[in-house]
Scaffold this motif. Structure first.
Motif, PDB file in Angstrom:
ATOM      1  N   ASP A  69      88.327  77.158 -21.507  1.00  0.00           N
ATOM      2  CA  ASP A  69      89.150  76.796 -20.360  1.00  0.00           C
ATOM      3  C   ASP A  69      89.394  75.288 -20.486  1.00  0.00           C
ATOM      4  O   ASP A  69      88.456  74.491 -20.478  1.00  0.00           O
ATOM      5  CB  ASP A  69      88.415  77.108 -19.048  1.00  0.00           C
ATOM      6  CG  ASP A  69      88.252  78.606 -18.821  1.00  0.00           C
ATOM      7  OD1 ASP A  69      89.122  79.385 -19.285  1.00  0.00           O
ATOM      8  OD2 ASP A  69      87.249  79.011 -18.194  1.00  0.00           O
TER       9      ASP A  69
ATOM     10  N   SER B 120      90.991  71.632 -19.504  1.00  0.00           N
ATOM     11  CA  SER B 120      91.400  70.819 -18.341  1.00  0.00           C
ATOM     12  C   SER B 120      91.344  69.357 -18.740  1.00  0.00           C
ATOM     13  O   SER B 120      90.788  68.980 -19.762  1.00  0.00           O
ATOM     14  CB  SER B 120      90.478  71.100 -17.152  1.00  0.00           C
ATOM     15  OG  SER B 120      89.152  70.718 -17.440  1.00  0.00           O
ATOM     16  N   CYS B 121      91.934  68.571 -17.902  1.00  0.00           N
ATOM     17  CA  CYS B 121      91.945  67.137 -18.138  1.00  0.00           C
ATOM     18  C   CYS B 121      91.283  66.465 -16.940  1.00  0.00           C
ATOM     19  O   CYS B 121      91.624  66.731 -15.790  1.00  0.00           O
ATOM     20  CB  CYS B 121      93.379  66.648 -18.297  1.00  0.00           C
ATOM     21  SG  CYS B 121      93.499  64.907 -18.743  1.00  0.00           S
TER      22      CYS B 121
ATOM     23  N   CYS C 157      90.001  65.156 -21.994  1.00  0.00           N
ATOM     24  CA  CYS C 157      90.140  66.620 -22.101  1.00  0.00           C
ATOM     25  C   CYS C 157      88.781  67.288 -22.099  1.00  0.00           C
ATOM     26  O   CYS C 157      87.828  66.835 -22.750  1.00  0.00           O
ATOM     27  CB  CYS C 157      90.873  66.984 -23.395  1.00  0.00           C
ATOM     28  SG  CYS C 157      92.624  66.543 -23.397  1.00  0.00           S
TER      29      CYS C 157
END
Length: 170
Positions: A16, A18-19, A24
């Motif tokens: 999964d 995300s930032c 990251c």
């Protein structure tokens, strides 16, 4: 471009993405996935990678094929020339040919040596010995007209005429 988020997608279905403030993030997940192997089942993500949980069973229940699995195409079945049983007890030496069991070149010998039976082979029952009423020899030279009855040779009703027409002999 101040404030633009960096592209964080790592093209891994088992993470999964995300930032965040640290950059990251790629956190492992446990989603279903496809490991690209046609010989596996139940592929699931674990530790950031796609893992198979079981192998498929490639058994076509045909003794005349060698079963296998190709990682690209899945189950395979190649013809063989193994010995087999065509289900007919009258044939011997059955072998596989073209993925099917073929009758052998030899036949079952059903001759029981009894002249009072007619011997044959039935594909359903195998050797059969039917009683006959053929003339036979019961082994006694003093009887004539011996015939088969219920599978055995029975003495005839007539006795052998041994009169040599010589009054000086008995």
């Amino acid at each position: 471009m101040a404030g633009a988020e960096p592209p964080c997608d790592d093209d891994n279905p088992c993470t999964d993405d995300s930032c965040g403030a640290e950059g990251c993030l790629h956190l492992p997940n446990v989603l279903p996935c496809d490991d690209g192997n046609a010989c596996t089942l139940g592929d699931t993500c674990g530790a950031g990678a796609c893992q198979a949980t079981a192998s498929i069973v490639c058994d076509d229940s045909n003794p005349c094929t060698h079963d296998g699995c190709d990682v690209q195409t899945g189950c395979t079945a190649a013809d063989n020339s193994a010995p087999c049983d065509d289900g007919n007890p009258c044939t011997l030496g059955d072998t596989c040919l073209g993925g099917a069991c073929g009758a052998g070149l030899q036949s079952l010998n059903c001759n029981d040596g009894n002249p009072c039976t007619d011997d044959a082979c039935s594909p359903e029952a195998g050797c059969e010995h039917a009683h006959n009423a053929a003339p036979c020899e019961d082994g006694t030279v003093c009887t004539v007209g011996d015939v088969c009855a219920q599978g055995v040779c029975v003495a005839g009703n007539d006795a052998l005429n041994c009169d040599d027409q010589n009054p000086c002999t008995v």
